[in-house]
Design a protein around this motif. Sequence first.
Motif: not given
Length: 257
Positions: A163-172
């Motif tokens: 989940q953390r990596r998926a959110v990071l993919d949204v912003f970076h």
Amino acid sequence: MGERFDTAAMLTSASHSVASTDRVLQVLAVLAQHGRAMSASELMQKTGLARSTLYRQLARLKDWGFVSEIDASYAPGPLSLQLALGFDIASNVMRVARPEMVALSRQSHESVGLIVAVNDRAVCLDMVESPHSLRCSFEKGRSVPLRSGASAKCVLAHLPEMQRRAVLDVFHAPGGADWQAADAELATIREAGCATSAGEVDAGVWGVSAPVFAAPRQAIGAITLMAPLSREQGQEKAWTQMTVVAATRISRRLSPP
């Protein structure tokens, strides 16, 4: 803080302009508000939808388990009950956290919020306001992107890895230098057990955030103390310790024996 809404009035006024993608949610909202099973005719009257359109939405909701059909009447289904259970869990977190938030606010004379992650947003579930003035983006029910500031970074740092990596993919850009730097910062926050920031979301506002756990290694949100930078001078160490202690006490009450 605008916590009460006339949902029925909102649904009525929106019935003629609701977007096609939102019609299924409109039907579910009417069923949730009505308090008993409804016939197709009643749903047509409340939603303003044509019979053919209504049946298409009901079919989708039944397929997903959000609606049950009994004797040609419709009511919230088993998946809706699971959503209600999730709400009850959130309510329990607020009930348990509130006394510690009040104590922390009185001890520090600053604002304290309970923050959780919803998709790629940091949402304020509850807030104890400071007796002093503070202009910040957080108030009960409001959210900010799960990207900047102590609250967002602390919550994001303690999400499950996928989940953390998926959110990071949204912003970076996935795997890029900014993504790697953000991921490394989150690892540092996890190791430290808290996150601090100054002016990242609101100019002149300092914050410290500590994770709240419902079970070992299962963070469900964070407690954040917020104050103007002008009052933070010389208080950072003490306020950080207070916030970590408050979060630890909440976690102990939430965790099973």
